[in-house]
Design a protein around this motif. Structure first.
Motif, PDB file in Angstrom:
ATOM      1  N   ASP A 199       0.833  -1.207   0.000  1.00  0.00           N
ATOM      2  CA  ASP A 199       0.000   0.000   0.000  1.00  0.00           C
ATOM      3  C   ASP A 199       0.870   1.260   0.000  1.00  0.00           C
ATOM      4  OD1 ASP A 199      -2.369  -1.407  -0.038  1.00  0.00           O
ATOM      5  OD2 ASP A 199      -2.676  -1.337   2.139  1.00  0.00           O
ATOM      6  N   LEU A 200       1.936   1.248   0.799  1.00  0.00           N
ATOM      7  CA  LEU A 200       2.842   2.396   0.822  1.00  0.00           C
ATOM      8  C   LEU A 200       3.594   2.527  -0.504  1.00  0.00           C
ATOM      9  CD1 LEU A 200       4.397   2.382   4.416  1.00  0.00           C
ATOM     10  CD2 LEU A 200       2.523   3.764   3.521  1.00  0.00           C
ATOM     11  N   SER A 201       3.960   1.395  -1.078  1.00  0.00           N
ATOM     12  CA  SER A 201       4.619   1.417  -2.386  1.00  0.00           C
ATOM     13  C   SER A 201       3.689   2.003  -3.437  1.00  0.00           C
ATOM     14  CB  SER A 201       5.051   0.001  -2.781  1.00  0.00           C
ATOM     15  OG  SER A 201       6.006  -0.526  -1.870  1.00  0.00           O
ATOM     16  N   SER A 202       2.408   1.696  -3.320  1.00  0.00           N
ATOM     17  CA  SER A 202       1.424   2.250  -4.239  1.00  0.00           C
ATOM     18  C   SER A 202       1.317   3.764  -4.076  1.00  0.00           C
ATOM     19  CB  SER A 202       0.055   1.596  -3.991  1.00  0.00           C
ATOM     20  OG  SER A 202      -0.917   2.099  -4.880  1.00  0.00           O
ATOM     21  N   GLU A 203       1.419   4.245  -2.841  1.00  0.00           N
ATOM     22  CA  GLU A 203       1.402   5.687  -2.600  1.00  0.00           C
ATOM     23  C   GLU A 203       2.582   6.364  -3.281  1.00  0.00           C
ATOM     24  OE1 GLU A 203       0.610   7.426   1.164  1.00  0.00           O
ATOM     25  OE2 GLU A 203      -0.454   5.658   1.920  1.00  0.00           O
ATOM     26  N   ILE A 204       3.743   5.711  -3.251  1.00  0.00           N
ATOM     27  CA  ILE A 204       4.922   6.268  -3.916  1.00  0.00           C
ATOM     28  C   ILE A 204       4.682   6.367  -5.410  1.00  0.00           C
ATOM     29  CG2 ILE A 204       7.313   5.747  -4.576  1.00  0.00           C
ATOM     30  CD1 ILE A 204       7.735   4.657  -1.753  1.00  0.00           C
ATOM     31  N   SER A 205       4.174   5.286  -5.990  1.00  0.00           N
ATOM     32  CA  SER A 205       3.910   5.254  -7.429  1.00  0.00           C
ATOM     33  C   SER A 205       2.924   6.350  -7.831  1.00  0.00           C
ATOM     34  CB  SER A 205       3.379   3.874  -7.834  1.00  0.00           C
ATOM     35  OG  SER A 205       3.086   3.826  -9.209  1.00  0.00           O
TER      36      SER A 205
END
Length: 260
Positions: free
Chosen positions: A174-180
């Motif tokens: 989920d945090l990786s998705s926020e970065i993307s």
């Protein structure tokens, strides 16, 4: 690049993980055998999510320069070559007809020294080590199966608190998705990247590398991920929610762990 707000969210998860580990160590009596000088987990083969890789890279760049940095990067290059060979052999094994379980078993037994493991067998970025390193000595529930460090003192046939790795991994994605989304990346599966620690240290994570579209309108702020559902053990618990890491994190009573 800096992802300050997202890194703060990641550090909050790190704090929860450390708290959960301490709680397990306290409840499991002599099961957790982790101590200074033990580096068993520093030879295990595992990948990092995008947010972990970027965070580790950021802290490495902050702390190291000159010869110290060069030595670690040399070790990272050596480790990455070994990891590449292991993954290549795994692919060949899959093509020859080996089952996925057989291949995963072989990979789990592979030993590659982490490039951050210094000459004194101590981690050169210990305070910023990935979550897998922080959890390794405790029982883990992965895909409904129990796992734990081979050097631990947990007894088969008994139940222990265990970290639900699937829940934890979902939060990291989920945090990786926020970065993307924050950089409006053109790589639609950027948030699903899994990166060895060695490659995380060596990579120059530029905006171009991450596929950022700086000239386009950024995506809207992503909604907060929903709280994970409480475990079955929680449903009969009479304690206040703040009393147990299981209620707001992922520690639950799992099946008896087995050493990998």
């Amino acid at each position: 690049m800096e992802f300050k707000d997202i890194f703060e969210k990641y550090e909050a998860i790190v704090a929860e993980v450390d708290s959960a580990f301490d709680k397990i160590a306290e409840q499991a009596e002599d099961g957790v055998k982790c101590k200074k000088g033990c580096s068993d987990c520093c030879h295990a083969l595992f990948d990092l999510t995008l947010v972990e890789a970027l965070y580790l890279n950021h802290k490495f760049n902050e702390k190291y320069s000159g010869m110290e940095r060069s030595k670690i990067l040399e070790r990272a290059d050596s480790a990455d070559r070994k990891i590449h060979k292991i993954k290549r052999d795994a692919y060949k094994a899959s093509q020859s007809g080996k089952t996925a379980s057989e291949i995963l078993k072989e990979i789990s037994l592979a030993r590659v020294r982490c490039p951050l493991l210094g000459e004194s067998d101590l981690c050169d970025l210990y305070d910023f080590r990935p979550l897998t390193c922080r959890i390794y000595g405790a029982p883990m529930n992965i895909g409904g199966e129990a796992h734990c460090c081979g050097k631990s003192g947990f007894d088969k046939g008994k139940q222990y608190p265990a970290v639900n790795m699937d829940t934890l991994q979902r939060r990291l994605f989920d945090l990786s998705s926020e970065i993307s989304e924050s950089i409006n990346s053109s790589y639609k599966q950027l948030d699903e990247m899994l990166i060895p620690a060695s490659m995380a240290l060596m990579t120059d994570f530029t905006m171009e590398y991450l596929g950022a579209n700086t000239g386009e309108k950024a995506s809207p702020e992503p909604k907060a991920a929903p709280e994970p559902a409480p475990s079955e053990a929680c449903s009969t618990c009479s304690e206040d929610k703040s009393a147990c890491a299981d209620c707001n994190y992922s520690v639950s009573l799992g099946q008896a762990p087995e050493s990998d």
